[in-house]
Write a protein that holds these residues in place. Structure first.
Motif, PDB file in Angstrom:
ATOM      1  N   GLU A 259      36.476  49.233  39.776  1.00  0.00           N
ATOM      2  CA  GLU A 259      36.619  49.347  40.995  1.00  0.00           C
ATOM      3  C   GLU A 259      35.957  48.533  41.969  1.00  0.00           C
ATOM      4  O   GLU A 259      36.242  48.219  43.174  1.00  0.00           O
ATOM      5  CB  GLU A 259      35.987  50.646  41.490  1.00  0.00           C
ATOM      6  CG  GLU A 259      36.584  51.855  40.754  1.00  0.00           C
ATOM      7  CD  GLU A 259      38.175  52.244  41.046  1.00  0.00           C
ATOM      8  OE1 GLU A 259      38.442  51.845  42.534  1.00  0.00           O
ATOM      9  OE2 GLU A 259      38.894  52.288  40.349  1.00  0.00           O
TER      10      GLU A 259
ATOM     11  N   GLN B 170      35.629  44.724  43.632  1.00  0.00           N
ATOM     12  CA  GLN B 170      36.560  44.093  44.277  1.00  0.00           C
ATOM     13  C   GLN B 170      36.351  42.451  44.565  1.00  0.00           C
ATOM     14  O   GLN B 170      35.001  42.311  44.713  1.00  0.00           O
ATOM     15  CB  GLN B 170      37.073  44.616  45.476  1.00  0.00           C
ATOM     16  CG  GLN B 170      37.501  46.058  45.672  1.00  0.00           C
ATOM     17  CD  GLN B 170      37.664  46.701  47.010  1.00  0.00           C
ATOM     18  OE1 GLN B 170      37.293  46.180  47.974  1.00  0.00           O
ATOM     19  NE2 GLN B 170      37.789  47.969  47.036  1.00  0.00           N
TER      20      GLN B 170
ATOM     21  N   ARG C 249      37.291  39.011  46.910  1.00  0.00           N
ATOM     22  CA  ARG C 249      37.797  38.780  48.170  1.00  0.00           C
ATOM     23  C   ARG C 249      37.409  37.461  48.750  1.00  0.00           C
ATOM     24  O   ARG C 249      36.372  37.042  48.512  1.00  0.00           O
ATOM     25  CB  ARG C 249      37.510  39.647  49.295  1.00  0.00           C
ATOM     26  CG  ARG C 249      38.594  39.506  50.676  1.00  0.00           C
ATOM     27  CD  ARG C 249      37.824  40.404  51.660  1.00  0.00           C
ATOM     28  NE  ARG C 249      38.317  41.535  51.456  1.00  0.00           N
ATOM     29  CZ  ARG C 249      37.751  42.672  51.557  1.00  0.00           C
ATOM     30  NH1 ARG C 249      36.523  42.573  52.140  1.00  0.00           N
ATOM     31  NH2 ARG C 249      38.068  43.974  51.195  1.00  0.00           N
TER      32      ARG C 249
ATOM     33  N   GLU D 101      42.487  38.060  46.630  1.00  0.00           N
ATOM     34  CA  GLU D 101      41.993  39.579  47.030  1.00  0.00           C
ATOM     35  C   GLU D 101      42.465  40.478  45.619  1.00  0.00           C
ATOM     36  O   GLU D 101      43.631  40.462  45.379  1.00  0.00           O
ATOM     37  CB  GLU D 101      42.437  40.249  48.280  1.00  0.00           C
ATOM     38  CG  GLU D 101      41.777  41.584  48.466  1.00  0.00           C
ATOM     39  CD  GLU D 101      42.033  42.020  50.021  1.00  0.00           C
ATOM     40  OE1 GLU D 101      40.989  42.566  50.556  1.00  0.00           O
ATOM     41  OE2 GLU D 101      43.376  41.897  50.478  1.00  0.00           O
ATOM     42  N   GLY D 102      41.555  41.273  45.407  1.00  0.00           N
ATOM     43  CA  GLY D 102      42.257  42.367  44.469  1.00  0.00           C
ATOM     44  C   GLY D 102      40.909  42.795  43.538  1.00  0.00           C
ATOM     45  O   GLY D 102      39.703  42.517  43.713  1.00  0.00           O
ATOM     46  N   LYS D 103      41.186  44.023  42.755  1.00  0.00           N
ATOM     47  CA  LYS D 103      40.127  44.543  41.958  1.00  0.00           C
ATOM     48  C   LYS D 103      39.965  44.016  40.742  1.00  0.00           C
ATOM     49  O   LYS D 103      41.041  43.278  39.930  1.00  0.00           O
ATOM     50  CB  LYS D 103      40.469  46.272  41.543  1.00  0.00           C
ATOM     51  CG  LYS D 103      40.566  46.962  43.079  1.00  0.00           C
ATOM     52  CD  LYS D 103      40.816  48.487  42.599  1.00  0.00           C
ATOM     53  CE  LYS D 103      40.912  49.476  43.741  1.00  0.00           C
ATOM     54  NZ  LYS D 103      41.091  50.700  43.353  1.00  0.00           N
TER      55      LYS D 103
ATOM     56  N   THR E  81      27.698  44.150  48.563  1.00  0.00           N
ATOM     57  CA  THR E  81      28.491  42.972  48.660  1.00  0.00           C
ATOM     58  C   THR E  81      27.556  41.788  48.064  1.00  0.00           C
ATOM     59  O   THR E  81      26.662  41.742  48.637  1.00  0.00           O
ATOM     60  CB  THR E  81      29.217  42.474  50.042  1.00  0.00           C
ATOM     61  OG1 THR E  81      30.090  43.896  50.124  1.00  0.00           O
ATOM     62  CG2 THR E  81      29.878  41.189  49.873  1.00  0.00           C
TER      63      THR E  81
END
Length: 226
Positions: free
Chosen positions: A137, A139, A141, A155-157, A212
């Motif tokens: 889950e 991520q 970016r 961007e992506g998991k 983050t």
């Protein structure tokens, strides 16, 4: 010497690391179609396909930096956001990094190209055990400043990439890394294709714990004199 702020449970501390080993995992996607996409993406700029997947490149430990400024030779390099695993005496930790690479050199020697650019990493670490249950889950970016415009670049998991213990096992034959080792864990396709930028901004996002890790750096192109 690298310096990190570590977060584990309710504890926060700071630690310095004299890095000994840098490993860069290439073509580390889980999805065969995504790997094929990245291979074609690189082929479009002249990079030959790998002999096997995943593949592990060694880099000089001194390449790893936490600077906000990276100097490169000429205009042919670009950033590449990746999850980063750091092995310390008390286990595995996670941050974010950029496998910044000279794309011109990559067309005639990938291992060589890995040695030509600094590898920026974040200054914050999360305990791997705390994010392992929801690793997929997390991520990635990345934004890049290209031609004066800030654009979404990747961007992506992390579900698109191999699990850290899978990569570690394939490289070491065990389920852990030697202390003072840092491993880049693979990347995602670039939105709009691989291209150079004046600035690269990256984030590793934990939507479960609502936090983050962010790091950014400016790219300074040095003149090529022949």
């Amino acid at each position: 010497m690298l310096t990190f702020t570590r977060h584990a449970g309710d504890r926060t501390d700071r630690i310095s690391l004299d890095l000994e080993t840098l490993v860069i995992a290439g073509w580390a996607g889980r999805d065969a179609a995504a790997i094929e996409h990245h291979i074609h993406e690189l082929a479009a700029i002249g990079v030959p396909p790998p002999s096997s997947v995943p593949v592990f490149y060694r880099g000089g430990a001194a390449l790893v930096t936490q600077s906000s400024r990276v100097e490169v030779l000429g205009p042919d390099s670009s950033g590449e956001i990746e999850p980063v695993i750091v092995s310390l005496a008390d286990g595995l930790w996670v941050t974010v990094g950029s496998d910044h690479t000279d794309r011109k050199a990559e067309t005639y020697g990938i291992a060589l190209s890995k040695q030509m650019c600094a590898k920026p990493v974040g200054t914050v670490l999360w305990k791997y055990e705390e994010v392992a249950p929801h690793w997929d889950e997390l991520q990635l970016r990345a934004h890049a400043v290209i031609g004066g415009e800030r654009v979404l670049y990747q961007e992506g998991k992390l579900s698109a990439l191999r699990q850290p213990l899978d990569l570690i096992g394939k490289w070491t034959g065990r389920d852990t890394l030697p202390p003072a080792t840092l491993m880049f864990g693979g990347t995602l396709g670039a939105i709009g294709g691989i291209r150079p930028a004046a600035r690269f901004e990256m984030e590793l996002i934990d939507p479960v714990r609502k936090r983050t890790i962010a790091h950014a750096y400016d790219i300074i192109d040095l003149p090529v004199v022949s």
